[in-house]
Design a protein around this motif. Structure first.
Motif, short mmCIF file in Angstrom:
data_model
loop_
_atom_site.label_atom_id
_atom_site.label_comp_id
_atom_site.label_asym_id
_atom_site.label_seq_id
_atom_site.Cartn_x
_atom_site.Cartn_y
_atom_site.Cartn_z
N ALA A 2 0.84 -1.19 0.00
CA ALA A 2 0.00 0.00 0.00
C ALA A 2 0.87 1.24 0.00
CB ALA A 2 -0.91 0.00 1.23
N LEU A 3 0.31 2.32 -0.50
CA LEU A 3 0.94 3.63 -0.41
C LEU A 3 0.19 4.41 0.66
CD1 LEU A 3 1.26 4.46 -4.20
CD2 LEU A 3 3.05 3.68 -2.67
N VAL A 4 0.93 4.77 1.71
CA VAL A 4 0.35 5.53 2.82
C VAL A 4 0.98 6.91 2.78
CG1 VAL A 4 0.03 5.67 5.31
CG2 VAL A 4 0.04 3.42 4.18
N ARG A 5 0.20 7.89 2.34
CA ARG A 5 0.69 9.26 2.19
C ARG A 5 1.99 9.28 1.38
NH1 ARG A 5 -2.31 8.63 6.10
NH2 ARG A 5 -1.30 8.11 8.02
N GLY A 6 2.03 8.45 0.32
CA GLY A 6 3.16 8.43 -0.60
C GLY A 6 4.27 7.46 -0.25
N ASP A 7 4.25 6.87 0.96
CA ASP A 7 5.27 5.91 1.37
C ASP A 7 4.75 4.48 1.20
OD1 ASP A 7 7.13 7.87 2.18
OD2 ASP A 7 6.17 8.04 4.14
N ARG A 8 5.60 3.61 0.64
CA ARG A 8 5.21 2.21 0.46
C ARG A 8 5.32 1.45 1.78
NH1 ARG A 8 8.36 2.42 -4.56
NH2 ARG A 8 10.06 2.20 -3.13
N ARG B 156 -11.90 -4.43 10.95
CA ARG B 156 -12.20 -4.28 12.37
C ARG B 156 -13.16 -3.13 12.55
NH1 ARG B 156 -7.11 -3.08 15.46
NH2 ARG B 156 -6.05 -4.04 13.76
N GLU B 157 -14.19 -3.34 13.35
CA GLU B 157 -15.14 -2.28 13.65
C GLU B 157 -15.71 -1.64 12.38
OE1 GLU B 157 -12.80 0.30 16.09
OE2 GLU B 157 -12.52 -1.23 17.62
N GLY B 158 -15.91 -2.47 11.35
CA GLY B 158 -16.49 -1.99 10.11
C GLY B 158 -15.56 -1.21 9.21
N ARG B 159 -14.28 -1.15 9.57
CA ARG B 159 -13.30 -0.41 8.75
C ARG B 159 -12.15 -1.33 8.36
NH1 ARG B 159 -12.37 5.57 10.85
NH2 ARG B 159 -11.90 5.75 8.66
N LEU B 160 -11.47 -0.96 7.28
CA LEU B 160 -10.28 -1.71 6.86
C LEU B 160 -9.05 -1.08 7.51
CD1 LEU B 160 -11.00 -2.31 3.08
CD2 LEU B 160 -11.05 -3.99 4.92
N TRP B 161 -8.15 -1.95 7.95
CA TRP B 161 -6.89 -1.54 8.60
C TRP B 161 -5.73 -2.24 7.94
CZ3 TRP B 161 -6.39 1.38 13.24
CH2 TRP B 161 -7.60 1.77 13.82
N LEU B 162 -4.57 -1.58 7.90
CA LEU B 162 -3.30 -2.21 7.54
C LEU B 162 -2.62 -2.54 8.85
CD1 LEU B 162 -2.12 0.22 4.73
CD2 LEU B 162 -3.17 -2.03 4.45
N VAL B 163 -2.35 -3.84 9.07
CA VAL B 163 -1.83 -4.31 10.35
C VAL B 163 -0.46 -4.97 10.12
CG1 VAL B 163 -2.27 -5.84 12.31
CG2 VAL B 163 -4.18 -4.69 11.18
N PRO B 164 0.57 -4.52 10.84
CA PRO B 164 1.90 -5.10 10.66
C PRO B 164 1.99 -6.49 11.28
CG PRO B 164 1.94 -3.54 12.45
CD PRO B 164 0.56 -3.46 11.84
N GLU B 165 2.89 -7.29 10.75
CA GLU B 165 3.20 -8.59 11.33
C GLU B 165 4.69 -8.63 11.65
OE1 GLU B 165 1.71 -11.65 8.74
OE2 GLU B 165 -0.34 -11.27 9.38
N ILE C 205 -4.32 0.99 -1.87
CA ILE C 205 -3.89 -0.41 -1.94
C ILE C 205 -3.34 -0.62 -3.34
CG2 ILE C 205 -4.57 -2.82 -1.75
CD1 ILE C 205 -4.84 -1.25 0.89
N TRP C 206 -2.04 -0.87 -3.42
CA TRP C 206 -1.34 -0.93 -4.70
C TRP C 206 -1.44 -2.31 -5.33
CZ3 TRP C 206 3.09 -3.00 -7.03
CH2 TRP C 206 3.54 -2.31 -8.16
N GLY C 207 -1.41 -3.37 -4.50
CA GLY C 207 -1.49 -4.73 -5.02
C GLY C 207 -1.46 -5.75 -3.90
N VAL C 208 -1.71 -7.01 -4.27
CA VAL C 208 -1.76 -8.12 -3.31
C VAL C 208 -0.51 -8.98 -3.50
CG1 VAL C 208 -3.04 -10.19 -2.63
CG2 VAL C 208 -4.28 -8.10 -3.29
N VAL C 209 0.14 -9.31 -2.39
CA VAL C 209 1.31 -10.18 -2.43
C VAL C 209 0.84 -11.61 -2.73
CG1 VAL C 209 3.25 -11.13 -1.12
CG2 VAL C 209 2.61 -8.71 -0.85
#
Length: 75
Positions: free
Chosen positions: A22-28, A36-45, A63-67
């Protein structure tokens, strides 16, 4: 891990549970997409002890693409 190569398919529709680029404010970033709670989240592992923020998917996130694959070189 550092040095891994990932294969990203931009034609796959990202769904909760997928690992995405994903690109988050221009950063990959590469994180797991969760609902969660009706919203989509990017969660680190990240490894234990490492701290990376969770991010709500909003207008600042693309969301740029799926691994779909991974290649790792062992030394």
């Amino acid at each position: 891990s550092d040095g891994d190569y990932v294969v990203v398919d931009r034609a796959v529709d990202a769904k909760p549970g997928h690992i995405v680029v994903a690109l988050v404010r221009g950063d990959r970033t590469m994180k797991r997409l969760r609902r969660r709670e009706g919203r989509l989240w990017l969660v680190p592992e990240a490894a234990a002890g490492e701290v990376y923020p969770e991010t709500i998917v909003d207008e600042d996130v693309e969301i740029w693409g799926v691994v779909v694959g991974l290649a790792r070189k062992y030394r």
